[in-house]
Write a protein that holds these residues in place. Structure first.
Motif, PDB file in Angstrom:
ATOM      1  N   PRO A  53       1.002  -1.146  -0.033  1.00 31.89           N
ATOM      2  CA  PRO A  53      -0.150   0.052   0.106  1.00 31.89           C
ATOM      3  C   PRO A  53       0.672   1.210   0.243  1.00 31.89           C
ATOM      4  O   PRO A  53       2.069   1.128   0.471  1.00 31.89           O
ATOM      5  CB  PRO A  53      -0.775  -0.154   1.405  1.00 31.89           C
ATOM      6  N   THR A  54       0.426   2.407  -0.644  1.00 29.92           N
ATOM      7  CA  THR A  54       1.097   3.552  -0.700  1.00 29.92           C
ATOM      8  C   THR A  54       1.463   4.199   0.591  1.00 29.92           C
ATOM      9  O   THR A  54       2.657   4.521   0.699  1.00 29.92           O
ATOM     10  CB  THR A  54       0.468   4.574  -1.716  1.00 29.92           C
ATOM     11  N   ASP A  55       0.452   4.130   1.563  1.00 36.86           N
ATOM     12  CA  ASP A  55       0.819   4.546   2.982  1.00 36.86           C
ATOM     13  C   ASP A  55       1.870   3.866   3.639  1.00 36.86           C
ATOM     14  O   ASP A  55       2.533   4.664   4.287  1.00 36.86           O
ATOM     15  CB  ASP A  55      -0.521   4.409   3.663  1.00 36.86           C
ATOM     16  N   GLU A  56       1.983   2.452   3.380  1.00 31.93           N
ATOM     17  CA  GLU A  56       3.259   2.016   4.035  1.00 31.93           C
ATOM     18  C   GLU A  56       4.374   2.201   3.218  1.00 31.93           C
ATOM     19  O   GLU A  56       5.482   2.441   3.942  1.00 31.93           O
ATOM     20  CB  GLU A  56       2.947   0.468   3.705  1.00 31.93           C
ATOM     21  N   LYS A  57       4.585   2.226   1.903  1.00 30.44           N
ATOM     22  CA  LYS A  57       5.802   2.930   1.303  1.00 30.44           C
ATOM     23  C   LYS A  57       6.040   4.547   1.736  1.00 30.44           C
ATOM     24  O   LYS A  57       7.325   4.822   2.033  1.00 30.44           O
ATOM     25  CB  LYS A  57       5.490   3.195  -0.260  1.00 30.44           C
ATOM     26  N   VAL A  58       5.110   5.316   1.738  1.00 33.29           N
ATOM     27  CA  VAL A  58       5.254   6.613   2.453  1.00 33.29           C
ATOM     28  C   VAL A  58       5.763   6.486   3.685  1.00 33.29           C
ATOM     29  O   VAL A  58       6.764   7.375   4.419  1.00 33.29           O
ATOM     30  CB  VAL A  58       3.981   7.448   2.454  1.00 33.29           C
ATOM     31  N   ARG A  59       5.469   5.507   4.735  1.00 32.30           N
ATOM     32  CA  ARG A  59       5.998   5.367   5.995  1.00 32.30           C
ATOM     33  C   ARG A  59       7.341   5.202   5.961  1.00 32.30           C
ATOM     34  O   ARG A  59       8.215   5.728   6.909  1.00 32.30           O
ATOM     35  CB  ARG A  59       5.012   4.528   6.857  1.00 32.30           C
ATOM     36  N   ARG A  60       7.859   4.336   5.092  1.00 34.11           N
ATOM     37  CA  ARG A  60       9.046   3.981   4.888  1.00 34.11           C
ATOM     38  C   ARG A  60      10.226   4.709   4.435  1.00 34.11           C
ATOM     39  O   ARG A  60      11.339   4.483   4.467  1.00 34.11           O
ATOM     40  CB  ARG A  60       9.160   2.470   4.190  1.00 34.11           C
ATOM     41  N   ALA A  61       9.670   5.725   3.435  1.00 34.38           N
ATOM     42  CA  ALA A  61      10.491   6.501   2.742  1.00 34.38           C
ATOM     43  C   ALA A  61      11.294   7.655   3.665  1.00 34.38           C
ATOM     44  O   ALA A  61      10.690   8.001   4.650  1.00 34.38           O
ATOM     45  CB  ALA A  61       9.488   7.255   1.743  1.00 34.38           C
ATOM     46  N   THR A  62      12.328   8.010   3.033  1.00 36.92           N
ATOM     47  CA  THR A  62      13.237   8.948   3.632  1.00 36.92           C
ATOM     48  C   THR A  62      12.437  10.438   3.112  1.00 36.92           C
ATOM     49  O   THR A  62      12.439  11.284   3.947  1.00 36.92           O
ATOM     50  CB  THR A  62      14.565   9.066   2.889  1.00 36.92           C
ATOM     51  N   PHE A  63      12.082  10.490   1.952  1.00 35.59           N
ATOM     52  CA  PHE A  63      11.332  11.650   1.378  1.00 35.59           C
ATOM     53  C   PHE A  63      10.193  11.469   0.608  1.00 35.59           C
ATOM     54  O   PHE A  63      10.104  10.052   0.010  1.00 35.59           O
ATOM     55  CB  PHE A  63      12.264  12.319   0.512  1.00 35.59           C
TER      56      PHE A  63
END
Length: 89
Positions: A53-63
């Motif tokens: 899910p995009t929300d999980e990718k956002v949570r893991r991202a540096t930026f």
């Protein structure tokens, strides 16, 4: 630098010093997949649901660069990320 659409799913995220994720709301993501890949909405939904899910990718991202707005908004965010990365070196 690398462009890896399924970076988190591949399990290789730890190999990178910084991770930039682009994200938009789910309706826009669906619209873009349908238009880009010439899929039905059902096919596009299945493809999206097969990914993290995009929300999980956002949570893991540096930026995170939000692509819901105008091109100018996106350009400003990209420049801010470039400046932040430059400041790290």
């Amino acid at each position: 630098m690398a462009d890896i659409p399924l970076l988190f799913e591949s399990g290789n995220a730890a190999a990178y010093d910084a991770i930039v994720v682009t994200a938009c709301d789910s309706a826009e993501q669906l619209r873009r997949v349908v238009a880009r890949d010439h899929l039905s909405e059902d096919e596009a939904r299945r493809r999206i649901e097969a990914q993290m899910p995009t929300d999980e990718k956002v949570r893991r991202a540096t930026f995170v660069i939000r692509t819901d707005g105008s091109h100018d908004d996106t350009d400003r965010q990209v420049q801010a990320v470039v400046d932040a990365l430059d400041a790290r070196t």
